[in-house]
Design an enzyme around this catalytic site. Structure first.
Site, mmCIF file in Angstrom:
data_model
loop_
_atom_site.group_PDB
_atom_site.id
_atom_site.type_symbol
_atom_site.label_atom_id
_atom_site.label_comp_id
_atom_site.label_asym_id
_atom_site.label_seq_id
_atom_site.Cartn_x
_atom_site.Cartn_y
_atom_site.Cartn_z
ATOM 1 N N SER A 67 34.778 5.750 11.381
ATOM 2 C CA SER A 67 34.447 7.120 11.343
ATOM 3 C C SER A 67 34.010 7.585 9.785
ATOM 4 C CB SER A 67 35.567 8.020 11.791
ATOM 5 O OG SER A 67 36.653 7.767 10.672
ATOM 6 N N SER B 94 35.622 9.991 8.057
ATOM 7 C CA SER B 94 36.652 10.771 7.312
ATOM 8 C C SER B 94 36.791 10.461 5.781
ATOM 9 C CB SER B 94 37.917 10.483 8.083
ATOM 10 O OG SER B 94 38.412 9.137 7.779
ATOM 11 N N LYS C 239 42.963 5.965 4.751
ATOM 12 C CA LYS C 239 42.894 7.220 4.090
ATOM 13 C C LYS C 239 43.421 6.829 2.749
ATOM 14 C CE LYS C 239 42.407 9.598 7.988
ATOM 15 N NZ LYS C 239 41.112 10.133 8.419
ATOM 16 N N SER D 292 38.528 15.131 8.843
ATOM 17 C CA SER D 292 39.455 14.350 8.443
ATOM 18 C C SER D 292 40.867 14.563 9.196
ATOM 19 C CB SER D 292 39.862 13.928 7.042
ATOM 20 O OG SER D 292 40.852 12.819 7.100
#
Length: 262
Positions: free
Chosen positions: A39, A41, A103, A210
């Protein structure tokens, strides 16, 4: 004799395959885990289609160090534990869904985290940001899932430039990285999150796209992540492909091969 020789060859082949799988399993469990970025994010630090190895030695080992947590359920907490540092890019097991997420570590135990008008505040102090121009990508389906990016310049046509505001953020301690500011969302203004002991607070660099610790676990967000859920640290992109398949060699991003991460 020919039949015995043939049977012996099959046995040796099977043994070789088994040994190779065992070695690969040990390597994946103890040292490095492959991870594809699915993704956007973490743009523009990580792009959809980036491939990296996660350093599993960075924080020690927990049950989530094994490909299947049940294989390492005998591990209580972490062994050979090492505390992560603010600013690390971390792969961790989502506390609700059980999926692997990636992250940036923003909040350490005891920290107070808040977003005000799209800017990050840590322990009552606004985190320094500087203008870093724009991040521009083509508005088109990206990666195997075929999602299209979100743009600051509104709805653009397929194949047009998708522009995002880019800032350089410097965290307490001096580590800095790029973040993207695309639009105003409900996560631009939040209450104060106080990180509990033994937990961490994570955010994506693409702040307006996100699902991270700002979203509570009751809404299937990340929330606070226990130390034992950390899998490892991402340090470098090894390979990158912008296409729907790794075999589309004309979509390989050669400038990202072996790229160190901030």
């Amino acid at each position: 004799m020919a039949a015995k020789s043939k049977d012996g060859g099959i046995v040796e082949t099977v043994k070789t395959i088994v040994y190779a799988l065992l070695i690969a399993g040990v390597f994946r469990t103890l040292f490095f885990q492959p991870f594809w970025i699915p993704s956007g994010s973490m743009k523009d630090t990580l792009l959809i289609g980036d491939f990296l190895f996660v350093n599993k030695m960075a924080y020690g080992y927990s049950q989530y160090s094994c490909p299947f947590a049940s294989m390492c359920s005998f591990i209580d907490g972490r062994i050979m534990a090492k505390e992560p540092e603010r600013g690390d890019i971390v792969v961790f097991r989502h506390p609700v869904t059980g999926q692997d997420f990636i992250k940036r570590l923003i909040g350490l135990p005891g920290d107070q985290i808040q977003m005000k008008n799209g800017r990050l505040w840590i322990n009552g102090e606004e985190v320094k940001t500087e203008d870093a121009g724009t991040f521009v990508e083509t508005f088109e389906p990206q990666g195997p899932m075929g999602g299209v990016p979100i743009c600051s310049n509104g709805m653009v046509g397929m194949g047009a430039d998708c522009v995002k505001t880019r800032l350089r953020e410097t965290l307490p301690g001096g580590r800095s990285h790029y973040i993207l500011d695309t639009r105003t969302t409900s996560l631009d203004n939040t209450g104060v999150y106080t990180v509990p002991d033994g937990y961490f607070f994570f955010m994506g660099d693409n702040r307006d796209n996100s699902n991270d610790s700002r979203v509570p676990q009751t809404a299937h967000g990340v929330g606070f992540v226990p130390f034992e859920n950390l899998v490892g640290r991402a340090d470098r992109v090894m390979f990158s492909s912008a296409g729907r398949s790794i075999f589309y060699f004309w979509t390989w991003r050669k400038d990202r091969f072996f790229k160190a991460l901030e």
